[in-house]
Design an enzyme around this catalytic site. Structure first.
Site, short mmCIF file in Angstrom:
data_model
loop_
_atom_site.label_atom_id
_atom_site.label_comp_id
_atom_site.label_asym_id
_atom_site.label_seq_id
_atom_site.Cartn_x
_atom_site.Cartn_y
_atom_site.Cartn_z
N THR A 1 0.94 -1.28 -0.59
CA THR A 1 -0.03 0.22 0.03
C THR A 1 0.86 1.42 -0.16
OG1 THR A 1 -1.72 -0.98 0.99
CG2 THR A 1 -1.77 1.05 1.31
N SER B 1 5.15 -7.08 -2.25
CA SER B 1 5.34 -6.96 -1.22
C SER B 1 5.42 -8.55 -0.82
CB SER B 1 3.77 -7.23 -1.06
OG SER B 1 2.68 -6.74 0.57
N THR C 1 13.68 4.36 10.75
CA THR C 1 14.31 2.99 10.85
C THR C 1 14.38 1.56 10.25
OG1 THR C 1 15.17 4.24 12.57
CG2 THR C 1 15.85 1.83 12.44
N GLN D 1 -0.09 -9.50 -6.37
CA GLN D 1 -0.49 -10.76 -6.44
C GLN D 1 0.78 -11.24 -7.51
OE1 GLN D 1 -2.94 -12.16 -5.23
NE2 GLN D 1 -3.04 -10.14 -3.52
N CYS E 1 -15.18 -5.17 1.71
CA CYS E 1 -16.83 -4.23 3.42
C CYS E 1 -15.90 -3.54 4.24
CB CYS E 1 -15.95 -5.91 4.83
SG CYS E 1 -17.56 -5.90 5.92
N HIS F 1 4.16 -10.49 1.92
CA HIS F 1 3.34 -11.75 3.25
C HIS F 1 2.12 -12.06 1.49
CE1 HIS F 1 -0.69 -8.97 2.68
NE2 HIS F 1 0.35 -8.06 2.88
N1 PLP Z 1 -2.24 -4.98 -4.35
C1 PLP Z 1 -2.60 -5.67 -4.55
C2 PLP Z 1 -3.16 -6.07 -5.75
C3 PLP Z 1 -3.37 -6.21 -3.25
O1 PLP Z 1 -3.46 -7.80 -3.31
C4 PLP Z 1 -2.70 -5.87 -1.84
C5 PLP Z 1 -2.91 -6.45 -0.59
O2 PLP Z 1 -4.57 -7.28 -0.84
C6 PLP Z 1 -2.17 -4.52 -2.44
C7 PLP Z 1 -1.27 -3.90 -2.89
C8 PLP Z 1 -1.49 -4.19 -0.42
O3 PLP Z 1 -0.49 -4.94 -0.31
P1 PLP Z 1 -0.24 -4.28 1.86
O4 PLP Z 1 -0.57 -5.90 2.15
O5 PLP Z 1 0.80 -5.33 1.67
O6 PLP Z 1 -0.53 -3.15 1.70
#
Ligand code: PLP
Length: 381
Positions: A73, A189, A227, A169, A314, A191
């Site tokens: 994000t 990202s 940091t 994704q 939601c 996770h």
């Molecule tokens: N972009 C996409 C396509 C995502 O699916 C997500 C998370 O669901 C994000 C950005 C946001 O990533 P983060 O959860 O690391 O903020």
């Protein structure tokens, strides 16, 4: 994972890989501020730079700038909020972290398959005489539909504009080669593929001038003060080394995803798999159960110990129709029956069997017009 529970929501987040957790714990075992000049600080700096190199390698972006952030994000915001002299064009199916980062000057529509409309893109780029920053995701989080990014880059570059892609994704689920794509900015990202939450990265070509929003210390080329989250960055680096392995394992699971979709369609031909006419990620399925709302489905599956998610977002207590499905032109009464199943590397056929049986049970009770075949019959068909 808790025994007996099935997790089919890997596009939301994933369980951290044990070796990643171990590496992070080891990184947390010492004081680690990469800005400190003493031995502890130098070791922290080494760990951060090693992770940076591993991540750049994993997307073939050697020599590009990489700024660590707190999330995908934040990386999307960093990419899109700093460039005031260009017009912003976002595809209609972007993640909210793109859509809400800035008011775009125009939105690029998608086709009914969820693929960006390239003719519309050409028209918009011409309308703004090429002075544009275009943001098109590599793969969509709700449908898994993969976007024709190389084509997008070709069109935008030919007119003199820039392209950002949100590859959160796509990363670790399909090959991602930043240099071959020739994209200017990319967000990833950790996770979604077994890495830690709370860390992301923006990668940009060297000549792109970024403007950071968080002021303070001079970390991350002065673009992101604070940091560094050394342990999470170490975890990210480890995940980056495993993207090929992760991709191979998911490719195997594509077979069970495809078999699941065929089984549900054999139970009732009115079942829709949204975006299935386009190229998709191997793990994602957006399924419309005729006549049964997604919140009813979510509750049913939750009671059955199966975690899936809806295509609806939601927000502030009210469930809204997904903007992605709306952009694909789906009627609201169809879109509100869609759920998302997103598989991970550890899912098994036996879990898909349990899901299909549970799906059929709800459908028979709440949506079917006549007796539906059992899932075993449907699977054979
Ligand atoms: N972009 C996409 C396509 C995502 O699916 C997500 C998370 O669901 C994000 C950005 C946001 O990533 P983060 O959860 O690391 O903020």
């Amino acid at each position: 994972m808790r025994p007996g529970l099935i997790y089919f929501d890997h596009n939301a987040t994933t369980r951290m890989k044990p070796e990643v957790a171990r590496a992070m714990l080891a990184a947390m075992d010492q004081p680690r501020n990469p800005s400190s000049v003493h031995a502890f600080g130098r070791e922290a700096r080494r760990l951060v730079e090693e992770a940076r190199t591993r991540i750049l390698d994993s997307i073939s972006a050697h020599g590009y700038q990489l700024i660590f952030t707190s999330s995908g994000t934040e990386a999307n915001n960093l990419a899109l909020r700093g460039m005031k002299q260009v017009k912003l064009l976002f595809s209609a199916i972007e993640h909210v972290s793109v859509l809400k980062s800035q008011e775009p000057d125009a939105v690029i529509p998608v086709t009914e398959n969820g693929v960006i409309d390239l003719n519309a893109l050409v028209n918009l780029v011409n309308r703004f005489e090429g002075k544009v920053l275009v943001s098109v995701m590599l793969a969509n989080n709700e449908t898994g539909v993969i976007q024709p990014l190389a084509e997008v880059v070709r069109i935008v570059h030919a007119a003199g504009g820039l392209v950002h892609t949100d590859a959160v994704q796509a990363y670790g689920k399909m090959p991602v080669d930043m240099k071959a794509l020739d994209v200017d900015l990319m967000t990833i990202s950790a996770h979604k593929i077994g890495g830690p939450q709370g860390v992301g990265a923006l990668i940009a070509k060297k000549n792109i001038a970024l403007k950071g929003e968080i002021r303070g210390g001079g970390q991350e080329l002065g673009l992101r003060a604070g940091t560094e989250n050394v342990a999470a960055i170490v975890g990210f680096g480890l995940v980056a080394m495993q993207v090929d392995h992760h991709m191979q394992k998911l490719r195997v699971n594509q077979m069970i995803r495809d078999r699941m979709e065929a089984t549900l369609k054999a139970i009732d031909p009115r079942v829709q798999i949204l975006g299935s006419a386009a190229e998709r990620l191997p793990n994602t399925s957006c399924i419309v159960m005729p006549g049964v709302k997604s919140d009813t489905q979510l509750m049913h599956f939750d009671l059955a110990g199966i975690a899936v998610s809806s295509g609806s977002a939601c927000s502030s207590g009210k469930v809204e129709t997904s903007h992605v499905l709306k952009a694909m032109g789906l009627a609201a009464d169809v879109a509100e029956n869609a759920i998302r199943v997103s598989l991970g590397t550890e899912n098994m056929q036996s879990e898909i069997d349990r899901f299909c049986a549970s799906w059929r049970e709800l459908f028979q009770r709440a949506g079917a017009k006549e007796p539906a075949p059992t899932y075993e019959e449907a699977m054979v068909a």
